[in-house]
Write an enzyme that holds these catalytic residues in place. Structure first.
Site, PDB file in Angstrom:
ATOM      1  N   GLY A   1       6.741  42.783 -30.340  1.00 54.14           N
ATOM      2  CA  GLY A   1       7.774  41.956 -29.686  1.00 54.14           C
ATOM      3  C   GLY A   1       8.562  42.247 -28.477  1.00 54.14           C
ATOM      4  O   GLY A   1       9.685  41.741 -28.197  1.00 54.14           O
TER       5      GLY A   1
ATOM      6  N   ASN B   1       2.432  30.094 -22.939  1.00 54.95           N
ATOM      7  CA  ASN B   1       1.968  31.317 -23.407  1.00 54.95           C
ATOM      8  C   ASN B   1       1.655  32.562 -22.409  1.00 54.95           C
ATOM      9  O   ASN B   1       1.853  32.141 -21.167  1.00 54.95           O
ATOM     10  CB  ASN B   1       0.513  31.208 -24.021  1.00 54.95           C
ATOM     11  CG  ASN B   1      -0.134  32.513 -24.440  1.00 54.95           C
ATOM     12  OD1 ASN B   1       0.526  33.179 -25.181  1.00 54.95           O
ATOM     13  ND2 ASN B   1      -1.526  32.758 -23.965  1.00 54.95           N
TER      14      ASN B   1
ATOM     15  N   HIS C   1      -0.241  35.481 -20.825  1.00 56.79           N
ATOM     16  CA  HIS C   1      -1.311  36.646 -20.938  1.00 56.79           C
ATOM     17  C   HIS C   1      -1.531  37.524 -20.005  1.00 56.79           C
ATOM     18  O   HIS C   1      -1.523  37.521 -18.945  1.00 56.79           O
ATOM     19  CB  HIS C   1      -2.583  35.609 -20.940  1.00 56.79           C
ATOM     20  CG  HIS C   1      -4.017  36.091 -21.193  1.00 56.79           C
ATOM     21  ND1 HIS C   1      -4.470  36.198 -22.553  1.00 56.79           N
ATOM     22  CD2 HIS C   1      -4.881  36.710 -20.533  1.00 56.79           C
ATOM     23  CE1 HIS C   1      -5.507  37.022 -22.435  1.00 56.79           C
ATOM     24  NE2 HIS C   1      -5.759  37.043 -21.073  1.00 56.79           N
TER      25      HIS C   1
ATOM     26  N   ILE D   1      -2.594  27.287 -31.940  1.00 56.94           N
ATOM     27  CA  ILE D   1      -1.837  26.369 -32.195  1.00 56.94           C
ATOM     28  C   ILE D   1      -2.406  25.083 -32.950  1.00 56.94           C
ATOM     29  O   ILE D   1      -3.333  24.475 -32.329  1.00 56.94           O
ATOM     30  CB  ILE D   1      -1.023  25.961 -31.018  1.00 56.94           C
ATOM     31  CG1 ILE D   1      -0.083  27.287 -30.445  1.00 56.94           C
ATOM     32  CG2 ILE D   1       0.088  25.121 -31.169  1.00 56.94           C
ATOM     33  CD1 ILE D   1       0.629  28.013 -31.548  1.00 56.94           C
TER      34      ILE D   1
ATOM     35  N   LYS E   1      -2.606  33.652 -32.562  1.00 49.09           N
ATOM     36  CA  LYS E   1      -3.482  32.511 -33.321  1.00 49.09           C
ATOM     37  C   LYS E   1      -3.417  31.152 -32.520  1.00 49.09           C
ATOM     38  O   LYS E   1      -2.406  31.060 -31.582  1.00 49.09           O
ATOM     39  CB  LYS E   1      -2.748  32.061 -34.915  1.00 49.09           C
ATOM     40  CG  LYS E   1      -2.693  33.564 -35.589  1.00 49.09           C
ATOM     41  CD  LYS E   1      -3.974  33.562 -36.048  1.00 49.09           C
ATOM     42  CE  LYS E   1      -4.066  34.694 -37.340  1.00 49.09           C
ATOM     43  NZ  LYS E   1      -5.410  35.007 -37.882  1.00 49.09           N
TER      44      LYS E   1
ATOM     45  N   ASN F   1       8.002  41.371 -25.462  1.00 49.02           N
ATOM     46  CA  ASN F   1       8.148  40.195 -24.438  1.00 49.02           C
ATOM     47  C   ASN F   1       9.264  39.324 -25.242  1.00 49.02           C
ATOM     48  O   ASN F   1      10.220  38.917 -24.400  1.00 49.02           O
ATOM     49  CB  ASN F   1       6.970  39.338 -24.654  1.00 49.02           C
ATOM     50  CG  ASN F   1       6.392  39.972 -23.031  1.00 49.02           C
ATOM     51  OD1 ASN F   1       6.543  39.540 -22.013  1.00 49.02           O
ATOM     52  ND2 ASN F   1       5.027  40.475 -23.550  1.00 49.02           N
TER      53      ASN F   1
ATOM     54  N   GLU G   1       5.083  41.688 -17.079  1.00 50.08           N
ATOM     55  CA  GLU G   1       5.069  40.408 -17.909  1.00 50.08           C
ATOM     56  C   GLU G   1       6.540  40.260 -18.320  1.00 50.08           C
ATOM     57  O   GLU G   1       7.073  39.062 -18.284  1.00 50.08           O
ATOM     58  CB  GLU G   1       4.521  40.900 -19.391  1.00 50.08           C
ATOM     59  CG  GLU G   1       2.968  40.797 -19.370  1.00 50.08           C
ATOM     60  CD  GLU G   1       2.290  41.048 -20.889  1.00 50.08           C
ATOM     61  OE1 GLU G   1       2.693  40.447 -21.447  1.00 50.08           O
ATOM     62  OE2 GLU G   1       1.288  42.121 -20.882  1.00 50.08           O
TER      63      GLU G   1
ATOM     64  N   ASP H   1      -6.103  30.327 -24.179  1.00 53.57           N
ATOM     65  CA  ASP H   1      -5.860  30.754 -22.663  1.00 53.57           C
ATOM     66  C   ASP H   1      -6.434  29.772 -21.784  1.00 53.57           C
ATOM     67  O   ASP H   1      -6.930  30.187 -20.487  1.00 53.57           O
ATOM     68  CB  ASP H   1      -6.350  32.244 -22.608  1.00 53.57           C
ATOM     69  CG  ASP H   1      -6.057  33.298 -23.550  1.00 53.57           C
ATOM     70  OD1 ASP H   1      -4.845  33.250 -23.899  1.00 53.57           O
ATOM     71  OD2 ASP H   1      -6.750  34.083 -24.038  1.00 53.57           O
TER      72      ASP H   1
HETATM   73  C1  GAR Z   1       1.462  41.298 -24.428  1.00 55.32           C
HETATM   74  O1  GAR Z   1       0.910  42.050 -23.359  1.00 55.32           O
HETATM   75  C2  GAR Z   1       0.926  39.903 -24.209  1.00 55.32           C
HETATM   76  O2  GAR Z   1       0.519  39.238 -22.937  1.00 55.32           O
HETATM   77  C3  GAR Z   1      -0.436  40.015 -24.949  1.00 55.32           C
HETATM   78  O3  GAR Z   1       0.036  40.648 -26.346  1.00 55.32           O
HETATM   79  C4  GAR Z   1       0.984  41.453 -25.848  1.00 55.32           C
HETATM   80  C5  GAR Z   1       2.098  41.382 -26.798  1.00 55.32           C
HETATM   81  O4  GAR Z   1       3.212  42.374 -26.691  1.00 55.32           O
HETATM   82  N1  GAR Z   1      -0.958  38.659 -25.340  1.00 55.32           N
HETATM   83  C6  GAR Z   1      -2.233  38.232 -25.394  1.00 55.32           C
HETATM   84  O5  GAR Z   1      -2.951  39.235 -25.197  1.00 55.32           O
HETATM   85  C7  GAR Z   1      -2.362  36.601 -25.634  1.00 55.32           C
HETATM   86  N2  GAR Z   1      -3.872  36.385 -25.581  1.00 55.32           N
HETATM   87  P1  GAR Z   1       4.582  42.176 -27.204  1.00 55.32           P
HETATM   88  O6  GAR Z   1       4.542  42.088 -28.719  1.00 55.32           O
HETATM   89  O7  GAR Z   1       5.060  43.670 -26.888  1.00 55.32           O
HETATM   90  O8  GAR Z   1       5.118  41.314 -26.396  1.00 55.32           O
END
Ligand code: GAR
Length: 200
Positions: free
Chosen positions: A12, A107, A109, A93, A91, A14, A179, A150
Protein backbone atom coordinates in the site's frame (compact mmCIF):
# COMPACT_ATOMS: atom_id res chain seq x y z
CA UNK A 1 -15.46 17.05 -1.93
CA UNK A 2 -14.96 14.03 -4.23
CA UNK A 3 -14.83 10.64 -2.56
CA UNK A 4 -12.12 8.15 -3.44
CA UNK A 5 -12.26 4.39 -3.07
CA UNK A 6 -8.93 2.53 -3.22
CA UNK A 7 -8.44 -1.15 -4.06
CA UNK A 8 -5.21 -2.73 -2.83
CA UNK A 9 -3.58 -6.13 -2.52
CA UNK A 10 -0.26 -5.57 -0.77
CA UNK A 11 1.88 -3.11 1.14
CA UNK A 12 0.00 0.00 0.00
CA UNK A 13 2.72 2.58 -0.62
CA UNK A 14 0.74 4.13 -3.49
CA UNK A 15 -2.37 4.13 -1.31
CA UNK A 16 -0.44 5.98 1.41
CA UNK A 17 0.88 8.51 -1.11
CA UNK A 18 -2.74 9.26 -2.06
CA UNK A 19 -3.95 9.43 1.55
CA UNK A 20 -1.09 11.80 2.42
CA UNK A 21 -1.72 13.98 -0.65
CA UNK A 22 -5.40 14.27 0.39
CA UNK A 23 -4.40 15.20 3.94
CA UNK A 24 -1.96 17.83 2.66
CA UNK A 25 -4.48 19.30 0.21
CA UNK A 26 -2.48 18.32 -2.89
CA UNK A 27 -5.50 16.22 -3.86
CA UNK A 28 -8.83 17.89 -3.13
CA UNK A 29 -10.67 14.70 -2.22
CA UNK A 30 -11.13 12.29 0.65
CA UNK A 31 -10.30 8.60 0.80
CA UNK A 32 -13.56 7.07 2.00
CA UNK A 33 -12.98 3.35 1.64
CA UNK A 34 -10.08 0.95 1.14
CA UNK A 35 -10.85 -2.56 -0.09
CA UNK A 36 -8.29 -5.35 -0.15
CA UNK A 37 -8.61 -8.80 -1.68
CA UNK A 38 -5.87 -9.93 0.72
CA UNK A 39 -6.75 -9.97 4.41
CA UNK A 40 -3.06 -9.87 5.39
CA UNK A 41 -2.18 -6.82 3.33
CA UNK A 42 -0.24 -4.16 5.20
CA UNK A 43 -2.35 -1.60 3.33
CA UNK A 44 -5.41 -2.54 5.43
CA UNK A 45 -3.51 -1.86 8.67
CA UNK A 46 -2.13 1.44 7.36
CA UNK A 47 -5.57 2.62 6.25
CA UNK A 48 -7.09 1.68 9.61
CA UNK A 49 -4.36 3.68 11.37
CA UNK A 50 -5.61 6.66 9.34
CA UNK A 51 -9.19 5.94 10.52
CA UNK A 52 -10.30 5.09 7.01
CA UNK A 53 -12.97 2.45 6.66
CA UNK A 54 -11.63 -0.80 5.24
CA UNK A 55 -13.13 -3.97 3.84
CA UNK A 56 -11.63 -7.33 3.05
CA UNK A 57 -13.40 -8.77 0.01
CA UNK A 58 -11.71 -11.68 -1.70
CA UNK A 59 -11.96 -15.29 -2.75
CA UNK A 60 -12.46 -16.58 0.80
CA UNK A 61 -15.26 -14.12 1.66
CA UNK A 62 -16.81 -14.54 -1.83
CA UNK A 63 -15.63 -17.70 -3.66
CA UNK A 64 -18.01 -16.92 -6.51
CA UNK A 65 -16.61 -14.21 -8.84
CA UNK A 66 -20.03 -12.73 -9.58
CA UNK A 67 -20.80 -12.46 -5.85
CA UNK A 68 -17.44 -10.78 -5.27
CA UNK A 69 -18.09 -8.32 -8.08
CA UNK A 70 -21.50 -7.52 -6.55
CA UNK A 71 -20.08 -7.10 -3.04
CA UNK A 72 -17.36 -4.70 -4.21
CA UNK A 73 -19.81 -2.76 -6.31
CA UNK A 74 -22.26 -2.43 -3.43
CA UNK A 75 -19.57 -1.36 -0.95
CA UNK A 76 -18.36 1.39 -3.31
CA UNK A 77 -21.90 2.57 -4.03
CA UNK A 78 -22.79 2.55 -0.31
CA UNK A 79 -19.85 4.89 0.31
CA UNK A 80 -20.89 7.16 -2.54
CA UNK A 81 -17.50 6.77 -4.23
CA UNK A 82 -16.79 9.10 -7.18
CA UNK A 83 -13.47 7.64 -8.36
CA UNK A 84 -12.00 4.16 -7.84
CA UNK A 85 -8.21 3.81 -7.73
CA UNK A 86 -6.41 0.53 -8.20
CA UNK A 87 -3.21 0.99 -6.21
CA UNK A 88 -1.34 -2.28 -6.56
CA UNK A 89 -4.56 -4.27 -6.92
CA UNK A 90 -3.78 -7.49 -8.72
CA UNK A 91 -7.20 -8.84 -9.75
CA UNK A 92 -9.51 -8.20 -12.68
CA UNK A 93 -12.49 -5.92 -12.12
CA UNK A 94 -15.88 -7.58 -12.63
CA UNK A 95 -18.52 -6.48 -15.16
CA UNK A 96 -20.96 -5.13 -12.57
CA UNK A 97 -18.41 -2.75 -11.08
CA UNK A 98 -17.09 -1.81 -14.54
CA UNK A 99 -20.63 -0.83 -15.58
CA UNK A 100 -21.46 1.15 -12.41
CA UNK A 101 -18.13 2.99 -12.40
CA UNK A 102 -17.63 3.22 -16.15
CA UNK A 103 -14.80 5.66 -16.92
CA UNK A 104 -14.21 6.19 -13.19
CA UNK A 105 -11.75 3.38 -12.39
CA UNK A 106 -8.04 4.05 -12.84
CA UNK A 107 -4.97 1.88 -12.40
CA UNK A 108 -1.28 2.52 -11.92
CA UNK A 109 1.21 0.26 -13.69
CA UNK A 110 5.00 0.33 -13.25
CA UNK A 111 6.03 0.42 -16.94
CA UNK A 112 5.42 2.45 -20.08
CA UNK A 113 2.36 0.58 -21.35
CA UNK A 114 1.77 -1.04 -23.78
CA UNK A 115 5.23 -2.40 -22.96
CA UNK A 116 5.32 -5.01 -20.21
CA UNK A 117 1.65 -5.19 -19.31
CA UNK A 118 -0.94 -7.96 -19.16
CA UNK A 119 -1.59 -10.97 -16.98
CA UNK A 120 1.29 -11.88 -14.68
CA UNK A 121 2.95 -8.51 -15.24
CA UNK A 122 3.01 -7.01 -11.78
CA UNK A 123 5.56 -5.97 -9.22
CA UNK A 124 9.11 -7.20 -9.80
CA UNK A 125 8.04 -9.30 -12.83
CA UNK A 126 7.58 -6.05 -14.75
CA UNK A 127 11.02 -4.68 -13.88
CA UNK A 128 12.68 -8.03 -14.62
CA UNK A 129 11.03 -8.03 -18.07
CA UNK A 130 12.27 -4.48 -18.74
CA UNK A 131 15.86 -5.45 -17.88
CA UNK A 132 15.68 -8.75 -19.81
CA UNK A 133 14.40 -6.87 -22.88
CA UNK A 134 17.39 -4.48 -22.68
CA UNK A 135 15.09 -1.44 -22.54
CA UNK A 136 16.93 1.82 -21.88
CA UNK A 137 13.78 3.46 -20.59
CA UNK A 138 10.84 2.37 -18.49
CA UNK A 139 8.38 4.36 -16.41
CA UNK A 140 4.91 4.67 -14.99
CA UNK A 141 1.49 4.58 -16.64
CA UNK A 142 -1.86 5.69 -15.23
CA UNK A 143 -4.77 4.39 -17.29
CA UNK A 144 -8.49 3.82 -17.29
CA UNK A 145 -9.54 0.29 -16.39
CA UNK A 146 -11.54 -1.92 -18.69
CA UNK A 147 -12.20 -5.65 -18.60
CA UNK A 148 -8.63 -6.63 -19.50
CA UNK A 149 -5.34 -6.29 -17.66
CA UNK A 150 -3.48 -3.02 -18.37
CA UNK A 151 -5.42 -2.19 -21.54
CA UNK A 152 -7.62 0.89 -20.96
CA UNK A 153 -7.00 4.42 -22.28
CA UNK A 154 -3.76 5.98 -21.05
CA UNK A 155 -4.21 9.14 -18.94
CA UNK A 156 -0.58 9.90 -17.96
CA UNK A 157 2.92 8.49 -18.37
CA UNK A 158 6.34 9.39 -17.05
CA UNK A 159 9.61 7.88 -18.19
CA UNK A 160 12.41 6.60 -15.94
CA UNK A 161 15.89 5.78 -17.32
CA UNK A 162 17.17 2.23 -16.87
CA UNK A 163 20.80 2.14 -15.69
CA UNK A 164 23.22 -0.49 -16.99
CA UNK A 165 23.68 -1.93 -13.48
CA UNK A 166 20.00 -1.86 -12.48
CA UNK A 167 18.51 -4.92 -10.80
CA UNK A 168 14.74 -5.47 -10.76
CA UNK A 169 14.81 -4.27 -7.14
CA UNK A 170 16.79 -1.07 -7.79
CA UNK A 171 14.62 -0.23 -10.78
CA UNK A 172 11.41 -0.94 -8.82
CA UNK A 173 12.52 1.43 -6.06
CA UNK A 174 13.25 4.27 -8.51
CA UNK A 175 10.04 3.74 -10.47
CA UNK A 176 7.97 3.58 -7.25
CA UNK A 177 9.05 7.11 -6.25
CA UNK A 178 7.78 8.37 -9.61
CA UNK A 179 4.55 6.37 -9.18
CA UNK A 180 3.74 8.17 -5.93
CA UNK A 181 4.12 11.60 -7.53
CA UNK A 182 2.44 10.85 -10.88
CA UNK A 183 -0.54 9.08 -9.28
CA UNK A 184 -1.34 11.99 -6.97
CA UNK A 185 -0.82 14.58 -9.75
CA UNK A 186 -3.07 12.68 -12.15
CA UNK A 187 -5.86 12.23 -9.60
CA UNK A 188 -5.81 15.95 -8.86
CA UNK A 189 -5.93 16.71 -12.60
CA UNK A 190 -9.01 14.51 -12.91
CA UNK A 191 -10.62 16.27 -9.97
CA UNK A 192 -9.82 19.79 -11.16
CA UNK A 193 -10.94 18.96 -14.72
CA UNK A 194 -7.55 19.22 -16.48
CA UNK A 195 -8.04 15.56 -17.39
CA UNK A 196 -11.65 14.95 -18.33
CA UNK A 197 -13.20 11.61 -17.46
CA UNK A 198 -16.80 11.29 -18.62
CA UNK A 199 -18.20 10.03 -15.31
CA UNK A 200 -16.35 12.21 -12.77
C1 GAR B 1 3.22 -0.75 -7.63
O1 GAR B 1 4.50 -0.72 -8.18
C2 GAR B 1 2.16 -0.77 -8.72
O2 GAR B 1 2.50 0.01 -9.82
C3 GAR B 1 2.17 -2.23 -9.09
O3 GAR B 1 2.21 -2.90 -7.85
C4 GAR B 1 2.96 -2.11 -6.93
C5 GAR B 1 2.17 -1.95 -5.67
O4 GAR B 1 2.92 -1.33 -4.68
N1 GAR B 1 0.99 -2.56 -9.85
C6 GAR B 1 1.01 -3.44 -10.85
O5 GAR B 1 2.00 -4.07 -11.16
C7 GAR B 1 -0.33 -3.60 -11.57
N2 GAR B 1 -0.21 -4.43 -12.70
P1 GAR B 1 2.23 -0.59 -3.45
O6 GAR B 1 1.29 -1.62 -2.80
O7 GAR B 1 3.36 -0.25 -2.54
O8 GAR B 1 1.50 0.60 -3.97
Amino acid sequence: MKKLGILVSGRGSNMMAIINACEQGAISAEVELVISNNKDSLALVLAQEKNIETAYLGSSTHPDLEALDNAMNEALIAHDIDLVLLAGYMKKIGPKMLASFKGRIINIHPSLLPRHGGQGMYGLNVHRAVIDAGDKETGVTIHLVDGEYDKGAILAQKAVAVAADDTPESLAARVLKVEHVLFAETIQKIIDGSIILPGV
